[in-house]
Write an enzyme that holds these catalytic residues in place. Sequence first.
Site: not given
Length: 523
Positions: A129-132, A286
């Site tokens: 959701s934030i990075a790849q 997480d």
Amino acid sequence: MNRWFRGATIVWVALRYGLDELVLNSFQHRWLHLLARVVSVGRNLRAPRGQRLREALERLGPIFVKFGQVLSTRRDLLPPDIADELALLQDRVPPFDSNVAVATIERAFGKPLAEVFVSFERVPVASASIAQVHFASLRDRHGQLHEVAVKVLRPGMLPVIDKDLALMKMMAGWLESLSSDGKRLKPREVVAEFDNYLHDELDLVREAANAAQLRRNMDGLDLVLIPEIYWDFCHPEVMVMQRMYGVPISQVDKLREAGVDIPKLARDGVTIFFTQVFRDGFFHADMHPGNIQVSLAPETLGRYISLDFGIVGSLTEIDKEYLAQNFTAFFRRDYKRVAELHIESGWVPPETRVNDLEAAIRTVCEPYFDRPLKEISLGMVLMRLFQTSRRFNVEIQPQLVLLQKTLLNIEGLGRQLDPELDLWSTAKPFLEKWMLDQMGPQRLWQELRAQAPHYAKLLPALPRLLYEQMQQRSAKTTAPSELQQLLQEQRRTNRLLQALLYSGGGFVLGLLVMQFIIRVRVF
């Protein structure tokens, strides 16, 4: 205005994907089922409900994707079809254009991609959701070749997150003003905590620092592998770390075929969690299956591989001691002590009757002892405790929200690996050792070592201070009466030193007796 627009967008997405129909059908009342059919007229809702929910969360953005990630670990609370779809949010969020990733890297390092990496795979291996993440290889300053993973921040994340958080803050304000329960739950403080963690995730240098700290903390435990960070190639929008080779923890059959001891893997996960929480006060917060792999290399077979360190939690010494005492009392089924701790900490009003709170906690917790994990729903326990806390006006502690979330993640992983895992008996020996370490001579020695620099500065100054004190008495020859006073002071000092020696010996003896009592009676 932006808040209202975002709120309207959420409502539109919910209607677009038929989430209203999904909610109405989840109730048993016949008239609600009829209403669901009415509101679905004219809309194409033929896609499976789990798929519609996943696509709606993806459409709404990173905060809602993270919400789906947490839900995906609770298969005891969700129908299988919805849980399977939400599991795709863990590492299969649609990627953004690789050209954008390359442009971000080149802007961050101020040079072409070919001058940064020896090779770079443009197709991302994972997208969250934030990075790849892209795989690559590079040479360090010593010319050594390394296989690495490159994490690149999604573009334009900050405005999206700020809009969602503004809406959440507005809704939290409504909740506090509309009900007494709302004030007790402290929704605005909880949203503020969430705000901090999400903005921390947008700084990949901070994430790299979290990874480095966890790697140092876990060094020597031989249960978990954490990638090395290449600091020469880190930037707030780009993070480069050691490439890890493992199998996602969700692929249990593949792990079993490779010879991994699955029940031990489940127990190791509990050990890692309690070590990070109670020993270090710094934990990976997480831990959904998309961030956890297992090594199949012969030299590290069966070890965890932790990834994605954007969200970590930290606890103070007071928090750790309070939680450890609660867990210890809980494992001993000493519900009266649990109730007393809640009152002592100020979580419940001081006028609360201990016996009433003790009885309520016993009613919730007692039925769940001596059961395997497959028969225990921590979510149900927390729900019942929440209902009990409402009766006693228990205040929610925002600093422990991440710990509660991580505990739910651990339960979901444990249930997936070994449904027969006894969470209580697995954690009990660890907490026993931790409590003994807090009360034993080793703890005393650690405290003395911590205070040693302070006293090292003070001791050299004592002769000077004594000399100045004597000079202030008189510039003349010391009178016989003053000499007598000095002798009396010396005798008092000797008596004080003797008392200190006796007290120290008694203290050490008391520690030994206390440890013996703890080992024999407490556990």
